[in-house]
Design a protein around this motif. Sequence first.
Motif, PDB file in Angstrom:
ATOM      1  N   GLU A 128     -20.206 -33.141 -37.875  1.00  0.00           N
ATOM      2  CA  GLU A 128     -18.704 -32.923 -37.502  1.00  0.00           C
ATOM      3  C   GLU A 128     -18.207 -31.785 -38.478  1.00  0.00           C
ATOM      4  O   GLU A 128     -17.440 -31.120 -38.149  1.00  0.00           O
ATOM      5  CB  GLU A 128     -17.809 -34.060 -37.889  1.00  0.00           C
ATOM      6  N   GLN A 129     -18.707 -31.763 -39.792  1.00  0.00           N
ATOM      7  CA  GLN A 129     -18.328 -30.620 -40.681  1.00  0.00           C
ATOM      8  C   GLN A 129     -19.249 -29.386 -40.532  1.00  0.00           C
ATOM      9  O   GLN A 129     -20.088 -29.191 -40.568  1.00  0.00           O
ATOM     10  CB  GLN A 129     -18.546 -31.053 -42.075  1.00  0.00           C
ATOM     11  N   ARG A 130     -18.538 -28.267 -39.818  1.00  0.00           N
ATOM     12  CA  ARG A 130     -19.116 -27.122 -39.498  1.00  0.00           C
ATOM     13  C   ARG A 130     -19.000 -26.337 -40.784  1.00  0.00           C
ATOM     14  O   ARG A 130     -18.351 -26.342 -41.909  1.00  0.00           O
ATOM     15  CB  ARG A 130     -18.343 -26.275 -38.483  1.00  0.00           C
ATOM     16  N   GLU A 131     -19.910 -25.460 -40.814  1.00  0.00           N
ATOM     17  CA  GLU A 131     -20.152 -24.416 -41.853  1.00  0.00           C
ATOM     18  C   GLU A 131     -19.799 -22.949 -41.592  1.00  0.00           C
ATOM     19  O   GLU A 131     -19.983 -22.451 -40.434  1.00  0.00           O
ATOM     20  CB  GLU A 131     -21.698 -24.431 -42.404  1.00  0.00           C
ATOM     21  N   GLN A 132     -19.290 -22.486 -42.550  1.00  0.00           N
ATOM     22  CA  GLN A 132     -18.517 -21.004 -42.347  1.00  0.00           C
ATOM     23  C   GLN A 132     -19.788 -19.959 -42.879  1.00  0.00           C
ATOM     24  O   GLN A 132     -20.334 -19.942 -43.809  1.00  0.00           O
ATOM     25  CB  GLN A 132     -17.435 -20.703 -43.074  1.00  0.00           C
ATOM     26  N   VAL A 133     -20.301 -19.363 -41.777  1.00  0.00           N
ATOM     27  CA  VAL A 133     -21.343 -18.593 -41.902  1.00  0.00           C
ATOM     28  C   VAL A 133     -21.102 -17.278 -42.095  1.00  0.00           C
ATOM     29  O   VAL A 133     -20.305 -16.574 -41.034  1.00  0.00           O
ATOM     30  CB  VAL A 133     -22.439 -18.591 -40.922  1.00  0.00           C
ATOM     31  N   LEU A 134     -21.236 -16.464 -43.224  1.00  0.00           N
ATOM     32  CA  LEU A 134     -20.754 -15.163 -43.581  1.00  0.00           C
ATOM     33  C   LEU A 134     -22.215 -14.349 -44.001  1.00  0.00           C
ATOM     34  O   LEU A 134     -22.607 -14.769 -44.762  1.00  0.00           O
ATOM     35  CB  LEU A 134     -19.619 -15.058 -44.457  1.00  0.00           C
ATOM     36  N   ASN A 135     -22.105 -13.165 -43.303  1.00  0.00           N
ATOM     37  CA  ASN A 135     -23.203 -12.204 -43.808  1.00  0.00           C
ATOM     38  C   ASN A 135     -22.747 -11.279 -45.091  1.00  0.00           C
ATOM     39  O   ASN A 135     -21.495 -11.347 -45.398  1.00  0.00           O
ATOM     40  CB  ASN A 135     -23.375 -11.175 -42.741  1.00  0.00           C
ATOM     41  N   ASN A 136     -23.630 -11.047 -45.958  1.00  0.00           N
ATOM     42  CA  ASN A 136     -23.301 -10.304 -47.291  1.00  0.00           C
ATOM     43  C   ASN A 136     -22.607  -8.990 -46.593  1.00  0.00           C
ATOM     44  O   ASN A 136     -22.959  -8.414 -45.549  1.00  0.00           O
ATOM     45  CB  ASN A 136     -24.602  -9.804 -47.957  1.00  0.00           C
ATOM     46  N   GLU A 137     -21.934  -8.342 -47.736  1.00  0.00           N
ATOM     47  CA  GLU A 137     -21.215  -7.092 -47.440  1.00  0.00           C
ATOM     48  C   GLU A 137     -21.953  -5.764 -47.653  1.00  0.00           C
ATOM     49  O   GLU A 137     -21.655  -5.043 -46.921  1.00  0.00           O
ATOM     50  CB  GLU A 137     -19.592  -7.220 -47.959  1.00  0.00           C
ATOM     51  N   MET A 138     -22.863  -6.098 -48.429  1.00  0.00           N
ATOM     52  CA  MET A 138     -23.737  -4.801 -49.065  1.00  0.00           C
ATOM     53  C   MET A 138     -25.165  -5.007 -48.605  1.00  0.00           C
ATOM     54  O   MET A 138     -25.609  -6.020 -48.463  1.00  0.00           O
ATOM     55  CB  MET A 138     -23.463  -4.921 -50.631  1.00  0.00           C
ATOM     56  N   CYS A 139     -25.893  -3.932 -48.410  1.00  0.00           N
ATOM     57  CA  CYS A 139     -27.168  -3.835 -48.113  1.00  0.00           C
ATOM     58  C   CYS A 139     -28.086  -4.470 -49.164  1.00  0.00           C
ATOM     59  O   CYS A 139     -27.911  -4.168 -50.227  1.00  0.00           O
ATOM     60  CB  CYS A 139     -27.705  -2.326 -47.820  1.00  0.00           C
ATOM     61  N   GLU A 140     -29.003  -5.434 -48.838  1.00  0.00           N
ATOM     62  CA  GLU A 140     -29.893  -6.114 -49.693  1.00  0.00           C
ATOM     63  C   GLU A 140     -30.752  -4.899 -50.470  1.00  0.00           C
ATOM     64  O   GLU A 140     -30.891  -5.403 -51.927  1.00  0.00           O
ATOM     65  CB  GLU A 140     -30.884  -6.663 -48.993  1.00  0.00           C
ATOM     66  N   ILE A 141     -30.874  -3.753 -50.137  1.00  0.00           N
ATOM     67  CA  ILE A 141     -31.804  -2.996 -50.692  1.00  0.00           C
ATOM     68  C   ILE A 141     -31.110  -1.887 -51.749  1.00  0.00           C
ATOM     69  O   ILE A 141     -31.324  -1.891 -53.023  1.00  0.00           O
ATOM     70  CB  ILE A 141     -32.586  -1.947 -49.769  1.00  0.00           C
ATOM     71  N   CYS A 142     -30.064  -1.342 -51.093  1.00  0.00           N
ATOM     72  CA  CYS A 142     -29.252  -0.184 -51.790  1.00  0.00           C
ATOM     73  C   CYS A 142     -28.115  -0.917 -52.374  1.00  0.00           C
ATOM     74  O   CYS A 142     -27.354   0.278 -53.295  1.00  0.00           O
ATOM     75  CB  CYS A 142     -29.070   1.115 -51.165  1.00  0.00           C
ATOM     76  N   GLU A 143     -27.543  -1.880 -51.996  1.00  0.00           N
ATOM     77  CA  GLU A 143     -26.382  -2.297 -52.438  1.00  0.00           C
ATOM     78  C   GLU A 143     -25.081  -1.588 -52.314  1.00  0.00           C
ATOM     79  O   GLU A 143     -24.263  -1.529 -53.176  1.00  0.00           O
ATOM     80  CB  GLU A 143     -26.500  -2.960 -53.905  1.00  0.00           C
ATOM     81  N   VAL A 144     -25.110  -0.778 -51.101  1.00  0.00           N
ATOM     82  CA  VAL A 144     -23.892   0.030 -50.615  1.00  0.00           C
ATOM     83  C   VAL A 144     -23.395  -0.532 -49.426  1.00  0.00           C
ATOM     84  O   VAL A 144     -23.988  -1.098 -48.624  1.00  0.00           O
ATOM     85  CB  VAL A 144     -24.363   1.299 -50.578  1.00  0.00           C
ATOM     86  N   TRP A 145     -22.053  -0.628 -49.500  1.00  0.00           N
ATOM     87  CA  TRP A 145     -21.381  -1.282 -48.221  1.00  0.00           C
ATOM     88  C   TRP A 145     -21.146  -0.157 -47.160  1.00  0.00           C
ATOM     89  O   TRP A 145     -20.520   1.009 -47.568  1.00  0.00           O
ATOM     90  CB  TRP A 145     -19.995  -1.777 -48.632  1.00  0.00           C
ATOM     91  N   THR A 146     -21.446  -0.016 -46.230  1.00  0.00           N
ATOM     92  CA  THR A 146     -21.160   0.955 -44.882  1.00  0.00           C
ATOM     93  C   THR A 146     -21.129  -0.051 -43.879  1.00  0.00           C
ATOM     94  O   THR A 146     -22.162  -0.412 -42.963  1.00  0.00           O
ATOM     95  CB  THR A 146     -22.081   2.127 -44.692  1.00  0.00           C
ATOM     96  N   ALA A 147     -19.954  -0.522 -43.051  1.00  0.00           N
ATOM     97  CA  ALA A 147     -20.032  -1.758 -42.048  1.00  0.00           C
ATOM     98  C   ALA A 147     -20.684  -1.586 -40.905  1.00  0.00           C
ATOM     99  O   ALA A 147     -21.227  -2.359 -40.383  1.00  0.00           O
ATOM    100  CB  ALA A 147     -18.358  -1.899 -42.175  1.00  0.00           C
ATOM    101  N   LYS A 148     -20.439  -0.328 -40.265  1.00  0.00           N
ATOM    102  CA  LYS A 148     -21.082  -0.154 -38.944  1.00  0.00           C
ATOM    103  C   LYS A 148     -22.443   0.046 -38.916  1.00  0.00           C
ATOM    104  O   LYS A 148     -22.880  -0.190 -37.878  1.00  0.00           O
ATOM    105  CB  LYS A 148     -20.019   1.022 -38.452  1.00  0.00           C
ATOM    106  N   SER A 149     -23.212   0.110 -39.909  1.00  0.00           N
ATOM    107  CA  SER A 149     -24.447   0.724 -39.615  1.00  0.00           C
ATOM    108  C   SER A 149     -25.442  -0.392 -40.435  1.00  0.00           C
ATOM    109  O   SER A 149     -26.502  -0.092 -40.513  1.00  0.00           O
ATOM    110  CB  SER A 149     -24.866   2.184 -40.477  1.00  0.00           C
ATOM    111  N   LEU A 150     -24.977  -1.693 -40.558  1.00  0.00           N
ATOM    112  CA  LEU A 150     -25.754  -2.810 -41.348  1.00  0.00           C
ATOM    113  C   LEU A 150     -26.511  -3.665 -40.277  1.00  0.00           C
ATOM    114  O   LEU A 150     -25.659  -3.967 -39.278  1.00  0.00           O
ATOM    115  CB  LEU A 150     -24.739  -3.516 -42.285  1.00  0.00           C
ATOM    116  N   PHE A 151     -27.656  -3.977 -40.620  1.00  0.00           N
ATOM    117  CA  PHE A 151     -28.262  -4.752 -39.290  1.00  0.00           C
ATOM    118  C   PHE A 151     -28.331  -6.171 -40.081  1.00  0.00           C
ATOM    119  O   PHE A 151     -29.058  -6.254 -41.276  1.00  0.00           O
ATOM    120  CB  PHE A 151     -29.656  -4.195 -39.099  1.00  0.00           C
TER     121      PHE A 151
END
Length: 389
Positions: free
Chosen positions: A108-131
Amino acid sequence: MGVLMSRRQTVEKVQNVSLAVSALKDRLRQQPSMPGTLEQAVQEGEEEVSAGPSQPEESSASKAAWEQLRDGQGLEPEVDQANRFTPPAFIWPKRELHDDKPMDISLEQREQVLNNEMCEICEVWTAKSLFPCRICSRVYHDGCLRHMGYLQNDSAMEVIETAHTEMGWSCYYCDNLNLLLTEEEMYSLMETLQQCKIIPETCLTLDNFLHYKHLVHKQQFKRPMVEAQEERAALQFSALDPYKKGHVKWHDFLSHESIQLLQKLRPQNALLRLLTAKEREQARAAFLALDQDSDGFIREGECHRARHAWFRKHQKETLSCNVSISHVGPTSESSPASSGSSKSQEKTLPATVQEEARPVDWPGFLRENVAYILAAHPNSAALHLQPPA
């Protein structure tokens, strides 16, 4: 940003030391033979840095493959001739004392699934081009994946097409089931492969695969495989060879053996701890879709057929394995997951009738499906754990 700069400075420091050591070695090779003190100093420096490759005279294709397998298929960061970074050294997971204890996963208790905001490799945030990865919360730039050597020309378009779809794409950590093993489990698998004379990074034919299965079974149970067990092994080979080329790729074979070893050495409670939040949410969606009357139970036959639903593959790769996680049901007869002979299907018919009557609750559903959920991590079209017919 402080963490980012610290990480980059560490990488740059290792790179500079590695380049300096390489330059010194090249200079020594060009000069006449000298007393061994300077060469010994270079070797000691290499051992302290522990980032350089093996000595050329000690390396061979087979030895390098075993070392790569032992190290989690990764090396310390360094710049190669193509100006491309190799993946960082992998730290094998460790078992905890409480891993075997029951894990409370609420339906019953659902989990909030959120992706990281920054690239795992370069640690830079650019929202539209992240896979995003469909298994974990990591996200990546396609350019960073190319720079690390994980995204080649033939796979770039596939990642772009699938990363933002319901099917999704597994990152290079989740794509490798071998990385779920502890260091002790990895050495156990390597020892078994070496005893059976399996050469790493090579393909296995059906004869090779069956010969290996016979050796492992006799080693474990002190008796040869019976005909029914050999038939199941042949069906597993067929599932690992989706294109029917007559051989199984090394990566698929290693993933299959890794999940088999996990089933052998770890109880189901320990396997449940390997599930990510995304996978737990997918399992909830699958169970709730089957529990039509909302009484908290489904039939055992539905639970077993749900195993096929985890293997969602690319439509270009397989004909009928891309079953939606919210639409659990039997696969078509042409699917590799149901490629067993009519004779074997007839043998299981009475058992299937009995299975339909037994109710399965949510914890039982998780325990019976956890190995198949984990086996579905890789992007490969192969089925690394063949579900029963």
